[in-house]
Motif scaffolding. Sequence first.
Motif, PDB file in Angstrom:
ATOM      1  N   LYS A  12       0.828  -1.206   0.000  1.00 56.63           N
ATOM      2  CA  LYS A  12       0.000   0.000   0.000  1.00 56.63           C
ATOM      3  C   LYS A  12       0.866   1.262   0.000  1.00 56.63           C
ATOM      4  O   LYS A  12       0.643   2.212  -0.751  1.00 56.63           O
ATOM      5  CB  LYS A  12      -0.899  -0.007   1.250  1.00 56.63           C
ATOM      6  CG  LYS A  12      -2.297   0.483   0.989  1.00 56.63           C
ATOM      7  CD  LYS A  12      -3.172   0.331   2.226  1.00 56.63           C
ATOM      8  CE  LYS A  12      -3.703   1.692   2.641  1.00 56.63           C
ATOM      9  NZ  LYS A  12      -4.274   1.680   3.987  1.00 56.63           N
TER      10      LYS A  12
ATOM     11  N   LYS B 208       2.622   1.825  -3.398  1.00 58.05           N
ATOM     12  CA  LYS B 208       1.729   2.383  -4.419  1.00 58.05           C
ATOM     13  C   LYS B 208       1.637   3.898  -4.315  1.00 58.05           C
ATOM     14  O   LYS B 208       1.664   4.598  -5.316  1.00 58.05           O
ATOM     15  CB  LYS B 208       0.324   1.797  -4.259  1.00 58.05           C
ATOM     16  CG  LYS B 208       0.146   0.452  -4.912  1.00 58.05           C
ATOM     17  CD  LYS B 208      -1.329   0.069  -4.828  1.00 58.05           C
ATOM     18  CE  LYS B 208      -1.568  -1.339  -5.312  1.00 58.05           C
ATOM     19  NZ  LYS B 208      -2.881  -1.841  -4.877  1.00 58.05           N
ATOM     20  N   GLN B 209       1.521   4.405  -3.067  1.00 61.30           N
ATOM     21  CA  GLN B 209       1.291   5.839  -2.938  1.00 61.30           C
ATOM     22  C   GLN B 209       2.554   6.671  -3.113  1.00 61.30           C
ATOM     23  O   GLN B 209       2.483   7.884  -3.180  1.00 61.30           O
ATOM     24  CB  GLN B 209       0.584   6.160  -1.616  1.00 61.30           C
ATOM     25  CG  GLN B 209       1.443   6.016  -0.398  1.00 61.30           C
ATOM     26  CD  GLN B 209       0.590   6.069   0.866  1.00 61.30           C
ATOM     27  OE1 GLN B 209      -0.563   5.667   0.866  1.00 61.30           O
ATOM     28  NE2 GLN B 209       1.173   6.573   1.950  1.00 61.30           N
TER      29      GLN B 209
ATOM     30  N   ILE C 183       2.255  -4.365  -9.679  1.00 64.53           N
ATOM     31  CA  ILE C 183       2.307  -2.895  -9.591  1.00 64.53           C
ATOM     32  C   ILE C 183       3.319  -2.338 -10.589  1.00 64.53           C
ATOM     33  O   ILE C 183       3.077  -1.323 -11.251  1.00 64.53           O
ATOM     34  CB  ILE C 183       2.679  -2.454  -8.155  1.00 64.53           C
ATOM     35  CG1 ILE C 183       1.552  -2.817  -7.191  1.00 64.53           C
ATOM     36  CG2 ILE C 183       2.974  -0.961  -8.090  1.00 64.53           C
ATOM     37  CD1 ILE C 183       1.942  -2.708  -5.746  1.00 64.53           C
TER      38      ILE C 183
ATOM     39  N   GLU D 193       1.687  -2.398 -14.028  1.00 68.99           N
ATOM     40  CA  GLU D 193       0.674  -1.337 -14.174  1.00 68.99           C
ATOM     41  C   GLU D 193       1.303   0.025 -14.407  1.00 68.99           C
ATOM     42  O   GLU D 193       0.746   0.875 -15.086  1.00 68.99           O
ATOM     43  CB  GLU D 193      -0.142  -1.220 -12.872  1.00 68.99           C
ATOM     44  CG  GLU D 193      -1.296  -2.176 -12.735  1.00 68.99           C
ATOM     45  CD  GLU D 193      -1.796  -2.209 -11.287  1.00 68.99           C
ATOM     46  OE1 GLU D 193      -1.743  -1.156 -10.604  1.00 68.99           O
ATOM     47  OE2 GLU D 193      -2.200  -3.307 -10.838  1.00 68.99           O
ATOM     48  N   ASN D 194       2.448   0.256 -13.765  1.00 71.01           N
ATOM     49  CA  ASN D 194       3.041   1.592 -13.805  1.00 71.01           C
ATOM     50  C   ASN D 194       4.247   1.676 -14.738  1.00 71.01           C
ATOM     51  O   ASN D 194       4.980   2.665 -14.720  1.00 71.01           O
ATOM     52  CB  ASN D 194       3.442   2.020 -12.391  1.00 71.01           C
ATOM     53  CG  ASN D 194       2.236   2.233 -11.504  1.00 71.01           C
ATOM     54  OD1 ASN D 194       1.595   3.274 -11.552  1.00 71.01           O
ATOM     55  ND2 ASN D 194       1.898   1.212 -10.718  1.00 71.01           N
TER      56      ASN D 194
END
Length: 384
Positions: free
Chosen positions: A116, A119-120, A147, A150-151
């Motif tokens: 988490k 991600k931020q 992740i 996705e990025n």
Amino acid sequence: MEKIKKNSLIRLSKSCIGNEEKNAVLQVLDREYLGMGNDVLKFENQLTSFFNREALCVVNGTAALHLALQACGVGPGDEVLVPSLTYVASFQAISATGAKPVACDVSIDTFTIDIKDLKQRITNKSKVIMPVHFSGGVGDLDEVYSIAKENNLRVVEDAAHAFGTIYNGTKIGSKGDIVCFSFDGIKNITSGEGGAIVTSDKEVLNKVKDARLLGVKNDTQKRYKGSRSWAFEVDEQGWRYHMSNIMAAIGIEQLKKFTSIASSRKHLAKLYDSCLKNSSKIYTLKHDYNCVLPHIYVIRVIGLRNREKLREMLLLRGVETGIHYQPNHYLNFYKIEGSNLFNTNQISHELISLPLHPEITDKEIKYICNCLLESLEKSADSIF
Ligand SMILES: *Cc1c(COP(=O)(O)O)cnc(C)c1O
């Protein structure tokens, strides 16, 4: 020569070296070719079979990480996401490229990068995620990869602790983007100093082959054919990061012992788990040691206030302990204000590493656990 046993101090960690390694080094010395040559090629080939894809050897694990990042094109203006709770080597490898290490929090359960939080902290400057396989466990590595996908980020795994760990049925290093190992004196296997980069990315492999030899083009291939580059070209910044034959000779012998080294480390960690499982004050990592090959055995003493006192009490009874790690965001060079690393800040003062290396006996583990449990009970007032 007899092994020196420092009057019954149980060492936190140590190299475990036998006559095989000593003889192998003597043979290299006798051949009088100490640099990067046939022994390094042989060690690389053995690692390549071990991982079932190409491995390249370098001078240490930090150099492996540095070269992996450089080969991904990481440089000034870029950000690399990394847990704060790691050896400073991970951070130095990032800042060596000119990029900024972005300190991430760890999961309170696994002490690996917190998904988490990770991600931020992703921004448009992010280029690479560097998960650190704390003590040999990899946390939710699948999630890190999704992740990254996705990025559009690359993943450079700091697998310095995880040589020999099995994840999803395969060895760490045999899959994944770029995976870096350390063979320093106390890691799961050693080559004295040393490291390796394992990847399927041909472009990265080619870049690393030159960059580890001062950027001299095709020097790896020439050395392995027994010739040397007198006339050469250099296109990129390189470093003197190659492995020597002396180191490789040690690594080759260590690899032969891998099965016994692995089973001994796993067995000892299981024994620690079973000796400590009834203490409400101690949190141990929930590793399946049939898969995880532990490099260190770290416990969290919940509510610990005076770690140095506890460490001193154990040392007085002949038990050496360590701290993995002082978070990097506490260091002057990497200081980050208000970085909000909640779990890291909470647990880092409570972590203690207990002795773990293949020559520790079952009896010693039981002794260490008794000393620890007694200290927690009898001196609760001065440490909690
Ligand atoms: C040992 C280690 C490294 C670096 O390896 P060296 O061979 O010592 O340069 C990097 N990261 C972690 C987590 C380590 O423990």
